[in-house]
Design a protein around this motif. Sequence first.
Motif, PDB file in Angstrom:
ATOM      1  N   TRP A 143       0.824  -1.202   0.000  1.00 26.23           N
ATOM      2  CA  TRP A 143       0.000   0.000   0.000  1.00 26.23           C
ATOM      3  C   TRP A 143       0.866   1.264   0.000  1.00 26.23           C
ATOM      4  CZ3 TRP A 143      -4.222   1.420  -1.804  1.00 26.23           C
ATOM      5  CH2 TRP A 143      -4.828   2.619  -1.416  1.00 26.23           C
ATOM      6  N   ASP A 144       1.995   1.221   0.710  1.00 23.70           N
ATOM      7  CA  ASP A 144       2.954   2.328   0.632  1.00 23.70           C
ATOM      8  C   ASP A 144       3.400   2.556  -0.810  1.00 23.70           C
ATOM      9  OD1 ASP A 144       3.353   3.594   3.102  1.00 23.70           O
ATOM     10  OD2 ASP A 144       4.535   1.927   3.851  1.00 23.70           O
ATOM     11  N   TYR A 145       3.647   1.467  -1.501  1.00 26.53           N
ATOM     12  CA  TYR A 145       4.071   1.556  -2.898  1.00 26.53           C
ATOM     13  C   TYR A 145       2.980   2.177  -3.763  1.00 26.53           C
ATOM     14  CZ  TYR A 145       5.631   0.035  -7.514  1.00 26.53           C
ATOM     15  OH  TYR A 145       6.006   0.007  -8.828  1.00 26.53           O
ATOM     16  N   VAL A 146       1.718   1.798  -3.523  1.00 28.18           N
ATOM     17  CA  VAL A 146       0.599   2.353  -4.280  1.00 28.18           C
ATOM     18  C   VAL A 146       0.498   3.856  -4.041  1.00 28.18           C
ATOM     19  CG1 VAL A 146      -1.916   2.370  -4.495  1.00 28.18           C
ATOM     20  CG2 VAL A 146      -0.700   0.199  -4.363  1.00 28.18           C
ATOM     21  N   GLN A 147       0.575   4.268  -2.769  1.00 28.98           N
ATOM     22  CA  GLN A 147       0.491   5.691  -2.456  1.00 28.98           C
ATOM     23  C   GLN A 147       1.625   6.470  -3.093  1.00 28.98           C
ATOM     24  OE1 GLN A 147      -1.825   6.138   1.773  1.00 28.98           O
ATOM     25  NE2 GLN A 147       0.375   5.852   1.894  1.00 28.98           N
ATOM     26  N   PHE A 148       2.825   5.908  -3.049  1.00 22.99           N
ATOM     27  CA  PHE A 148       3.989   6.578  -3.605  1.00 22.99           C
ATOM     28  C   PHE A 148       3.885   6.740  -5.116  1.00 22.99           C
ATOM     29  CE2 PHE A 148       8.435   6.275  -5.191  1.00 22.99           C
ATOM     30  CZ  PHE A 148       8.896   7.475  -4.684  1.00 22.99           C
ATOM     31  N   GLN A 149       3.428   5.693  -5.801  1.00 19.99           N
ATOM     32  CA  GLN A 149       3.361   5.728  -7.255  1.00 19.99           C
ATOM     33  C   GLN A 149       2.182   6.554  -7.765  1.00 19.99           C
ATOM     34  OE1 GLN A 149       5.529   4.637  -9.496  1.00 19.99           O
ATOM     35  NE2 GLN A 149       6.902   3.925  -7.887  1.00 19.99           N
ATOM     36  N   LEU A 150       1.025   6.449  -7.101  1.00 24.80           N
ATOM     37  CA  LEU A 150      -0.160   7.183  -7.545  1.00 24.80           C
ATOM     38  C   LEU A 150      -0.218   8.601  -6.976  1.00 24.80           C
ATOM     39  CD1 LEU A 150      -2.983   4.464  -7.373  1.00 24.80           C
ATOM     40  CD2 LEU A 150      -1.654   5.216  -9.347  1.00 24.80           C
ATOM     41  N   ARG A 151       0.727   8.933  -6.076  1.00 26.18           N
ATOM     42  CA  ARG A 151       0.788  10.263  -5.461  1.00 26.18           C
ATOM     43  C   ARG A 151      -0.526  10.595  -4.756  1.00 26.18           C
ATOM     44  NH1 ARG A 151       5.137  13.286  -7.818  1.00 26.18           N
ATOM     45  NH2 ARG A 151       6.168  12.098  -9.471  1.00 26.18           N
ATOM     46  N   CYS A 152      -0.888   9.707  -3.838  1.00 24.49           N
ATOM     47  CA  CYS A 152      -2.134   9.874  -3.100  1.00 24.49           C
ATOM     48  C   CYS A 152      -1.892   9.498  -1.644  1.00 24.49           C
ATOM     49  CB  CYS A 152      -3.241   9.007  -3.703  1.00 24.49           C
ATOM     50  SG  CYS A 152      -2.817   7.242  -3.801  1.00 24.49           S
ATOM     51  N   CYS A 153      -2.921   9.680  -0.819  1.00 23.89           N
ATOM     52  CA  CYS A 153      -2.777   9.394   0.617  1.00 23.89           C
ATOM     53  C   CYS A 153      -4.106   8.889   1.165  1.00 23.89           C
ATOM     54  CB  CYS A 153      -2.333  10.655   1.360  1.00 23.89           C
ATOM     55  SG  CYS A 153      -1.906  10.369   3.089  1.00 23.89           S
ATOM     56  N   GLY A 154      -4.087   7.690   1.759  1.00 23.16           N
ATOM     57  CA  GLY A 154      -5.315   7.087   2.247  1.00 23.16           C
ATOM     58  C   GLY A 154      -6.188   6.575   1.116  1.00 23.16           C
ATOM     59  N   TRP A 155      -7.345   6.024   1.483  1.00 23.52           N
ATOM     60  CA  TRP A 155      -8.273   5.557   0.448  1.00 23.52           C
ATOM     61  C   TRP A 155      -9.207   6.679  -0.005  1.00 23.52           C
ATOM     62  CZ3 TRP A 155      -8.671   2.066  -3.091  1.00 23.52           C
ATOM     63  CH2 TRP A 155      -9.901   1.786  -3.670  1.00 23.52           C
ATOM     64  N   ASN A 156      -9.896   7.292   0.943  1.00 24.24           N
ATOM     65  CA  ASN A 156     -10.765   8.424   0.628  1.00 24.24           C
ATOM     66  C   ASN A 156     -10.025   9.748   0.712  1.00 24.24           C
ATOM     67  OD1 ASN A 156     -13.325   6.840   0.414  1.00 24.24           O
ATOM     68  ND2 ASN A 156     -12.931   6.460   2.585  1.00 24.24           N
ATOM     69  N   SER A 157      -9.171   9.886   1.734  1.00 25.09           N
ATOM     70  CA  SER A 157      -8.403  11.106   1.964  1.00 25.09           C
ATOM     71  C   SER A 157      -7.344  10.799   3.008  1.00 25.09           C
ATOM     72  CB  SER A 157      -9.323  12.235   2.444  1.00 25.09           C
ATOM     73  OG  SER A 157      -9.766  11.968   3.763  1.00 25.09           O
ATOM     74  N   PRO A 158      -6.415  11.732   3.272  1.00 25.63           N
ATOM     75  CA  PRO A 158      -5.421  11.496   4.334  1.00 25.63           C
ATOM     76  C   PRO A 158      -6.025  11.263   5.710  1.00 25.63           C
ATOM     77  CG  PRO A 158      -4.725  13.293   2.912  1.00 25.63           C
ATOM     78  CD  PRO A 158      -6.125  12.955   2.515  1.00 25.63           C
TER      79      PRO A 158
END
Length: 281
Positions: A143-158
Amino acid sequence: MSAQDSCLSLIKYLLFVFNLFFFVLGSLIFCFGIWILIDKTSFVSFVGLSFMPLQIWSKALAISGILTMGLALLGCVGALKELRCLLGLYFGILLLLFAMQITLGILISTQRTRLERRVKDIVMETIQRYHAHPEESAAEESWDYVQFQLRCCGWNSPRDWFSVPSLSSNDSEVHRVPCSCYNSSASNDSAIFEKLSFPQFSRLGPLARPRHSTDLCLVPANSDIYSEGCARSLQKWLHNNLISIVGICLGVGLLELSFMTLSIFLCRNLDQVYDRLARYL
């Protein structure tokens, strides 16, 4: 040699050459998976990603390579030796794979809402259990990898991270989020850079240095972090790459149909080849 015999010979060697190519491709995939499994250090230094569950991916690649090699070998030997049993088995496996892909596509399109809900539940559970058991961190690292690559944080929001027990601190009321949420392009704050411990965050520059894998890398939620949730980012990614995804799926399906057509045509016309050979002999 008649025109039909020439056509059969052409089909035979086309089937052999194409399957030989996929046999080599399967061998490369298998070797790549074994390389990751045996020598993770070299792979990490080559790719620059250390928090992915490499063991799972390596086994998946190795198994995919073996299956590709086995299927291609059936096609090669069956076509070259003109063995009906191997060609029939080759056709049957391709038909099964094609049917499974069609079924999977129908399920995804008809059960889309349920699938989205299930993915959300899995992600939220992963977030809530973040670093609760450091020795079992494959899902969290992914999930860290997903956030890092997609440039996002959390599922709905930080804000999804604010209630995570392992990220809460009694010394401060400031909420914290994982370093994979940090937007390195929005700030050059060296104090934040020094907290970033994962070597896979190569975008963060040379100041990012690895520490012990048990260390928890966190940044304040009021710093420069990605404000968009990964659900929205994932939808954007799927929308932007929809044509490529559909094209790849159609290409694989057409390739399987072509191989099935060639194999069944060659298999059904082997009797005529055998009769001609018998007359010549």
